[in-house]
Motif scaffolding. Structure first.
Motif, PDB file in Angstrom:
ATOM      1  N   PRO A 190      -4.689   8.417  19.993  1.00  0.00           N
ATOM      2  CA  PRO A 190      -6.112   8.064  20.057  1.00  0.00           C
ATOM      3  C   PRO A 190      -7.038   9.271  20.183  1.00  0.00           C
ATOM      4  O   PRO A 190      -8.161   9.246  19.684  1.00  0.00           O
ATOM      5  CB  PRO A 190      -6.209   7.173  21.298  1.00  0.00           C
ATOM      6  N   GLU A 191      -6.566  10.354  20.817  1.00  0.00           N
ATOM      7  CA  GLU A 191      -7.397  11.548  20.983  1.00  0.00           C
ATOM      8  C   GLU A 191      -7.783  12.185  19.650  1.00  0.00           C
ATOM      9  O   GLU A 191      -8.661  13.045  19.598  1.00  0.00           O
ATOM     10  CB  GLU A 191      -6.678  12.608  21.824  1.00  0.00           C
TER      11      GLU A 191
ATOM     12  N   GLY B 292      -9.371  10.838  17.276  1.00  0.00           N
ATOM     13  CA  GLY B 292     -10.732  10.428  16.938  1.00  0.00           C
ATOM     14  C   GLY B 292     -10.974  10.368  15.444  1.00  0.00           C
ATOM     15  O   GLY B 292     -11.773  11.120  14.899  1.00  0.00           O
TER      16      GLY B 292
ATOM     17  N   GLY C 287      -8.826   5.652  17.871  1.00  0.00           N
ATOM     18  CA  GLY C 287      -9.339   6.296  19.075  1.00  0.00           C
ATOM     19  C   GLY C 287     -10.850   6.412  19.078  1.00  0.00           C
ATOM     20  O   GLY C 287     -11.526   5.968  18.146  1.00  0.00           O
TER      21      GLY C 287
END
Length: 95
Positions: free
Chosen positions: A51-52, A54, A73
Protein backbone atom coordinates in the motif's frame (compact mmCIF):
# COMPACT_ATOMS: atom_id res chain seq x y z
CA UNK A 1 -3.68 2.67 -23.00
CA UNK A 2 -2.44 2.22 -19.47
CA UNK A 3 -0.93 4.96 -17.28
CA UNK A 4 0.51 4.18 -13.85
CA UNK A 5 1.55 6.92 -11.43
CA UNK A 6 3.23 5.84 -8.19
CA UNK A 7 4.59 7.55 -5.11
CA UNK A 8 7.23 4.82 -4.81
CA UNK A 9 7.58 1.40 -6.44
CA UNK A 10 9.64 -1.52 -5.19
CA UNK A 11 12.84 -1.69 -7.34
CA UNK A 12 11.95 -5.10 -8.82
CA UNK A 13 8.50 -3.86 -9.87
CA UNK A 14 9.91 -0.66 -11.36
CA UNK A 15 12.41 -2.68 -13.40
CA UNK A 16 9.66 -4.97 -14.66
CA UNK A 17 7.45 -1.99 -15.55
CA UNK A 18 10.21 -0.65 -17.80
CA UNK A 19 9.76 -3.72 -20.01
CA UNK A 20 6.23 -2.63 -21.01
CA UNK A 21 6.19 1.11 -20.42
CA UNK A 22 7.86 4.40 -21.24
CA UNK A 23 8.83 6.23 -18.04
CA UNK A 24 8.62 9.97 -18.94
CA UNK A 25 9.18 10.96 -15.28
CA UNK A 26 10.29 8.86 -12.31
CA UNK A 27 7.46 6.53 -11.27
CA UNK A 28 5.16 7.64 -14.12
CA UNK A 29 4.62 4.88 -16.69
CA UNK A 30 2.72 5.08 -20.00
CA UNK A 31 2.00 2.25 -22.44
CA UNK A 32 -0.33 1.32 -25.26
CA UNK A 33 -0.42 -2.37 -24.27
CA UNK A 34 -3.33 -4.56 -25.38
CA UNK A 35 -6.24 -5.06 -22.98
CA UNK A 36 -5.10 -8.56 -22.01
CA UNK A 37 -1.61 -7.30 -21.14
CA UNK A 38 -3.09 -4.31 -19.27
CA UNK A 39 -5.15 -6.68 -17.09
CA UNK A 40 -2.02 -8.77 -16.43
CA UNK A 41 0.00 -5.66 -15.47
CA UNK A 42 -2.72 -4.37 -13.12
CA UNK A 43 -2.97 -7.80 -11.44
CA UNK A 44 0.84 -7.89 -11.15
CA UNK A 45 0.85 -4.47 -9.44
CA UNK A 46 -1.83 -5.53 -6.95
CA UNK A 47 0.15 -8.68 -6.09
CA UNK A 48 3.61 -7.12 -5.81
CA UNK A 49 3.14 -3.55 -4.52
CA UNK A 50 2.54 -2.72 -0.86
CA UNK A 51 0.00 0.00 0.00
CA UNK A 52 2.89 2.42 0.64
CA UNK A 53 3.49 2.44 -3.14
CA UNK A 54 0.58 4.89 -3.52
CA UNK A 55 -0.38 3.90 -7.07
CA UNK A 56 -3.01 5.42 -9.36
CA UNK A 57 -3.81 3.36 -12.46
CA UNK A 58 -5.61 4.85 -15.47
CA UNK A 59 -6.77 2.22 -17.99
CA UNK A 60 -8.61 2.95 -21.21
CA UNK A 61 -11.84 1.02 -21.76
CA UNK A 62 -13.87 0.48 -24.94
CA UNK A 63 -17.13 1.53 -23.21
CA UNK A 64 -18.15 4.89 -21.68
CA UNK A 65 -16.66 6.82 -20.00
CA UNK A 66 -13.65 5.36 -21.85
CA UNK A 67 -11.43 4.85 -18.81
CA UNK A 68 -11.17 3.32 -15.35
CA UNK A 69 -9.18 4.63 -12.37
CA UNK A 70 -7.91 2.24 -9.70
CA UNK A 71 -5.61 2.78 -6.75
CA UNK A 72 -3.28 0.83 -4.50
CA UNK A 73 -2.77 2.38 -1.06
CA UNK A 74 -3.06 6.06 -0.19
CA UNK A 75 -2.30 8.48 -3.03
CA UNK A 76 -1.38 12.15 -3.18
CA UNK A 77 -4.56 12.95 -5.14
CA UNK A 78 -8.12 12.32 -4.00
CA UNK A 79 -10.48 10.38 -6.27
CA UNK A 80 -14.23 10.77 -6.38
CA UNK A 81 -17.12 9.40 -8.42
CA UNK A 82 -19.86 11.73 -9.66
CA UNK A 83 -22.77 10.23 -11.61
CA UNK A 84 -20.68 7.14 -12.33
CA UNK A 85 -17.74 9.17 -13.66
CA UNK A 86 -14.44 8.71 -11.83
CA UNK A 87 -12.55 11.97 -11.34
CA UNK A 88 -9.32 13.15 -9.72
CA UNK A 89 -9.82 16.13 -7.40
CA UNK A 90 -7.39 18.99 -8.01
CA UNK A 91 -7.00 21.63 -5.37
CA UNK A 92 -6.04 25.13 -6.38
CA UNK A 93 -3.31 26.85 -4.47
CA UNK A 94 -3.87 30.58 -4.31
CA UNK A 95 -0.71 32.49 -3.49
Amino acid sequence: MLVVVANDLPPAVRGRMKLWFVEPKPNVFVSGVKDSVAVYVVDYLYKHCPPESGIVIFRSLPSPPGYEIRTIGPTKKTLTTISGLQLVIETLNHH
